[in-house]
Each structure stands twice: as C-alpha cells, then as structure tokens.
Design a protein around this motif. Structure first.
Motif, PDB file in Angstrom:
ATOM      1  N   ILE A  44       0.839  -1.199   0.000  1.00 44.13           N
ATOM      2  CA  ILE A  44       0.000   0.000   0.000  1.00 44.13           C
ATOM      3  C   ILE A  44       0.878   1.255   0.000  1.00 44.13           C
ATOM      4  N   ILE A  45       1.896   1.272   0.847  1.00 45.41           N
ATOM      5  CA  ILE A  45       2.794   2.435   0.915  1.00 45.41           C
ATOM      6  C   ILE A  45       3.531   2.632  -0.409  1.00 45.41           C
ATOM      7  N   ILE A  46       4.057   1.545  -0.971  1.00 46.67           N
ATOM      8  CA  ILE A  46       4.812   1.652  -2.225  1.00 46.67           C
ATOM      9  C   ILE A  46       3.897   2.082  -3.372  1.00 46.67           C
ATOM     10  N   VAL A  47       2.672   1.589  -3.419  1.00 41.31           N
ATOM     11  CA  VAL A  47       1.738   2.000  -4.475  1.00 41.31           C
ATOM     12  C   VAL A  47       1.425   3.489  -4.347  1.00 41.31           C
ATOM     13  N   ILE A  48       1.245   3.979  -3.130  1.00 42.29           N
ATOM     14  CA  ILE A  48       1.007   5.412  -2.935  1.00 42.29           C
ATOM     15  C   ILE A  48       2.218   6.216  -3.406  1.00 42.29           C
ATOM     16  N   LEU A  49       3.421   5.754  -3.076  1.00 33.72           N
ATOM     17  CA  LEU A  49       4.626   6.432  -3.568  1.00 33.72           C
ATOM     18  C   LEU A  49       4.718   6.352  -5.095  1.00 33.72           C
ATOM     19  N   GLY A  50       4.327   5.210  -5.675  1.00 33.09           N
ATOM     20  CA  GLY A  50       4.309   5.077  -7.125  1.00 33.09           C
ATOM     21  C   GLY A  50       3.317   6.031  -7.767  1.00 33.09           C
ATOM     22  N   LEU A  51       2.144   6.197  -7.139  1.00 31.90           N
ATOM     23  CA  LEU A  51       1.173   7.172  -7.633  1.00 31.90           C
ATOM     24  C   LEU A  51       1.735   8.584  -7.566  1.00 31.90           C
ATOM     25  N   PHE A  52       2.343   8.910  -6.447  1.00 29.45           N
ATOM     26  CA  PHE A  52       2.950  10.225  -6.290  1.00 29.45           C
ATOM     27  C   PHE A  52       4.038  10.444  -7.334  1.00 29.45           C
ATOM     28  N   GLY A  53       4.881   9.444  -7.529  1.00 31.32           N
ATOM     29  CA  GLY A  53       5.945   9.548  -8.525  1.00 31.32           C
ATOM     30  C   GLY A  53       5.410   9.700  -9.932  1.00 31.32           C
ATOM     31  N   THR A  54       4.292   9.048 -10.206  1.00 31.03           N
ATOM     32  CA  THR A  54       3.685   9.158 -11.539  1.00 31.03           C
ATOM     33  C   THR A  54       3.069  10.530 -11.752  1.00 31.03           C
ATOM     34  N   ILE A  55       2.318  10.994 -10.788  1.00 28.99           N
ATOM     35  CA  ILE A  55       1.648  12.290 -10.919  1.00 28.99           C
ATOM     36  C   ILE A  55       2.667  13.425 -10.963  1.00 28.99           C
ATOM     37  N   GLN A  56       3.689  13.373 -10.106  1.00 29.20           N
ATOM     38  CA  GLN A  56       4.692  14.430 -10.031  1.00 29.20           C
ATOM     39  C   GLN A  56       5.885  14.189 -10.962  1.00 29.20           C
ATOM     40  N   TYR A  57       5.853  13.090 -11.685  1.00 23.40           N
ATOM     41  CA  TYR A  57       6.948  12.640 -12.535  1.00 23.40           C
ATOM     42  C   TYR A  57       8.283  12.639 -11.773  1.00 23.40           C
ATOM     43  N   ARG A  58       8.349  11.735 -10.820  1.00 26.20           N
ATOM     44  CA  ARG A  58       9.568  11.499 -10.042  1.00 26.20           C
ATOM     45  C   ARG A  58      10.116  10.134 -10.444  1.00 26.20           C
ATOM     46  N   PRO A  59      11.110  10.104 -11.336  1.00 24.44           N
ATOM     47  CA  PRO A  59      11.607   8.828 -11.870  1.00 24.44           C
ATOM     48  C   PRO A  59      12.101   7.856 -10.798  1.00 24.44           C
ATOM     49  N   ARG A  60      12.683   8.364  -9.726  1.00 20.19           N
ATOM     50  CA  ARG A  60      13.171   7.463  -8.669  1.00 20.19           C
ATOM     51  C   ARG A  60      12.017   6.728  -7.986  1.00 20.19           C
ATOM     52  N   TYR A  61      10.912   7.414  -7.777  1.00 22.39           N
ATOM     53  CA  TYR A  61       9.756   6.773  -7.155  1.00 22.39           C
ATOM     54  C   TYR A  61       9.173   5.715  -8.086  1.00 22.39           C
ATOM     55  N   ILE A  62       9.127   6.054  -9.360  1.00 22.88           N
ATOM     56  CA  ILE A  62       8.593   5.105 -10.342  1.00 22.88           C
ATOM     57  C   ILE A  62       9.502   3.892 -10.451  1.00 22.88           C
ATOM     58  N   THR A  63      10.814   4.111 -10.406  1.00 17.07           N
ATOM     59  CA  THR A  63      11.771   2.993 -10.440  1.00 17.07           C
ATOM     60  C   THR A  63      11.639   2.131  -9.194  1.00 17.07           C
ATOM     61  N   GLY A  64      11.516   2.775  -8.034  1.00 14.47           N
ATOM     62  CA  GLY A  64      11.311   2.018  -6.796  1.00 14.47           C
ATOM     63  C   GLY A  64      10.034   1.205  -6.833  1.00 14.47           C
ATOM     64  N   TYR A  65       8.994   1.793  -7.390  1.00 17.98           N
ATOM     65  CA  TYR A  65       7.717   1.096  -7.543  1.00 17.98           C
ATOM     66  C   TYR A  65       7.880  -0.118  -8.455  1.00 17.98           C
ATOM     67  N   ALA A  66       8.612   0.051  -9.555  1.00 19.70           N
ATOM     68  CA  ALA A  66       8.828  -1.058 -10.497  1.00 19.70           C
ATOM     69  C   ALA A  66       9.628  -2.186  -9.839  1.00 19.70           C
ATOM     70  N   VAL A  67      10.641  -1.833  -9.065  1.00 23.25           N
ATOM     71  CA  VAL A  67      11.436  -2.852  -8.363  1.00 23.25           C
ATOM     72  C   VAL A  67      10.557  -3.576  -7.337  1.00 23.25           C
ATOM     73  N   TRP A  68       9.727  -2.814  -6.619  1.00 20.13           N
ATOM     74  CA  TRP A  68       8.835  -3.436  -5.643  1.00 20.13           C
ATOM     75  C   TRP A  68       7.872  -4.402  -6.314  1.00 20.13           C
ATOM     76  N   LEU A  69       7.384  -4.063  -7.512  1.00 23.53           N
ATOM     77  CA  LEU A  69       6.440  -4.940  -8.199  1.00 23.53           C
ATOM     78  C   LEU A  69       7.036  -6.314  -8.480  1.00 23.53           C
ATOM     79  N   VAL A  70       8.338  -6.373  -8.738  1.00 22.90           N
ATOM     80  CA  VAL A  70       8.995  -7.670  -8.927  1.00 22.90           C
ATOM     81  C   VAL A  70       8.921  -8.481  -7.628  1.00 22.90           C
ATOM     82  N   LEU A  71       9.201  -7.829  -6.508  1.00 16.49           N
ATOM     83  CA  LEU A  71       9.098  -8.515  -5.209  1.00 16.49           C
ATOM     84  C   LEU A  71       7.653  -8.892  -4.899  1.00 16.49           C
ATOM     85  N   TRP A  72       6.716  -8.025  -5.247  1.00 13.99           N
ATOM     86  CA  TRP A  72       5.296  -8.274  -5.001  1.00 13.99           C
ATOM     87  C   TRP A  72       4.802  -9.484  -5.794  1.00 13.99           C
ATOM     88  N   VAL A  73       5.205  -9.573  -7.048  1.00 15.24           N
ATOM     89  CA  VAL A  73       4.833 -10.722  -7.874  1.00 15.24           C
ATOM     90  C   VAL A  73       5.436 -11.991  -7.276  1.00 15.24           C
TER      91      VAL A  73
END
Length: 187
Positions: A44-73
């Motif tokens: 939940i926390i990482i998805v919220i950060l991913g949303l924030f990174g997407t809306i504000q275009y923060r590449p590090r947040y989006i990258t962190g979100y993508a890395v987390w998705l691998v662990l989540w899967v």
C-alpha cells in the motif's frame, strides 16, 4: 499515445491495486495472517509512492515502484504455491503466514461461500482452551482457491502496468505450481 496515455494507465492500475489490496488486507486481518498483513501494508505504501511519482513525474519513485512490483509478484507466486501445497509447502503450517504466534488460518476457511461450520465436542486435548475446534463442510469454493484468486489478481494487476508480455511469467509459474500440486513433481 505518449506520456499522458501511459501515465493515465499507470494511475488507473495503481488505483485498482490499492482497492484490491485494501480488500485483501481486511480479510487477512480477520484471519490474523501476519505475514500477508505486513506485505500488504508495505505494498500500500509503495503504491502510494508510485502514484505520487507518476503524478509528479519522479523517476526514482517510479523505479522504486517497479522494483517493488517484482518482489510483489514473487510474494504472490509464493502464496499461490503455498496454498496449492507445491513442493514441501503445506498450508497447515502456522509458521509461514502467522509467524507461529497464533493458530489462525485464512478467514475464508470458515466463511467461504456455502461453508457450514460445525463445532466438535469434546475438543482434543491439544486444542487450546481459548480456541474452538470445528469442522468445515459444504463449501462451494475451497478457501485455498479463494486465496489463490486473490494472489492471481494481484499478479495480473502488477504486471499489467504497461508490460503485457510479462503476463506470461506469472501464468507460467502458476501453471508450474498447479502441476507440482496435481502431479507431485517436487513432493
């Protein structure tokens, strides 16, 4: 197409992930399943950060979100294999999902569609006094398949963030786990 289309898709998928993981979190809390509760909370926390990174275009947040998705899967594939009892995994083990601090199981075990719960008396000597000893019968859908469906939905949402070819990975892993379960390849 472009950035706005991809960004809008990611925002929609993140919103769907939040709704689905919040629903899952509620049922994990009802079943006192501590490992999934912790994993869901981090998600939940990482998805919220991913949303924030997407809306504000923060590449590090989006990258962190993508890395987390691998662990989540990976976590959700483990949950699928756990409930299908692939290899040496057993859904009767308390240690894995409850950290061995309670005798609780999936909430769906007693409350699944069509399930009838019957108390067994007298309870065996090994049963704790503060727990009831029951049998469950008549379920239209066994609880492990409901848990597998929850995890499968999480995998589909995680890999559909704009990477449709990755859908083959969880489907292949689920197929492998189902074969291990039915054919006893590893066990």
């Amino acid at each position: 197409m472009g950035y706005c289309s991809g960004r809008c898709t990611l925002i929609f998928i993140c919103g769907m992930q939040l709704v689905c993981v919040l629903e899952r979190q509620i049922f994990d809390f009802l079943g006192y399943q501590w490992a999934p509760i912790l994993a869901n909370f981090v998600h939940i926390i990482i998805v919220i950060l991913g949303l924030f990174g997407t809306i504000q275009y923060r590449p590090r947040y989006i990258t962190g979100y993508a890395v987390w998705l691998v662990l989540w899967v990976t976590w959700n594939v483990f949950v699928i294999c756990f409930y299908l009892e692939a290899g040496d995994l057993s859904k009767e083990t308390d240690l894995i999902l409850t950290f061995n601090i309670s005798m609780h199981r999936s909430w769906w075990m007693e409350n699944g569609p069509g399930c009838t719960v019957t108390s067994v008396t007298p309870a065996p000597d090994w049963a704790p006094e503060d727990h009831r000893y029951i049998t469950v019968s008549g379920c239209l859908l066994e609880y492990q398949y409901i848990e597998v469906a929850h995890s499968s939905l999480q995998i589909v949402l995680a890999v559909s963030v704009d990477s449709q070819p990755l859908l083959l990975v969880p489907l292949g892993l689920s197929y492998f786990c189902a074969n291990v379960h039915t054919n006893g390849i590893c066990g």
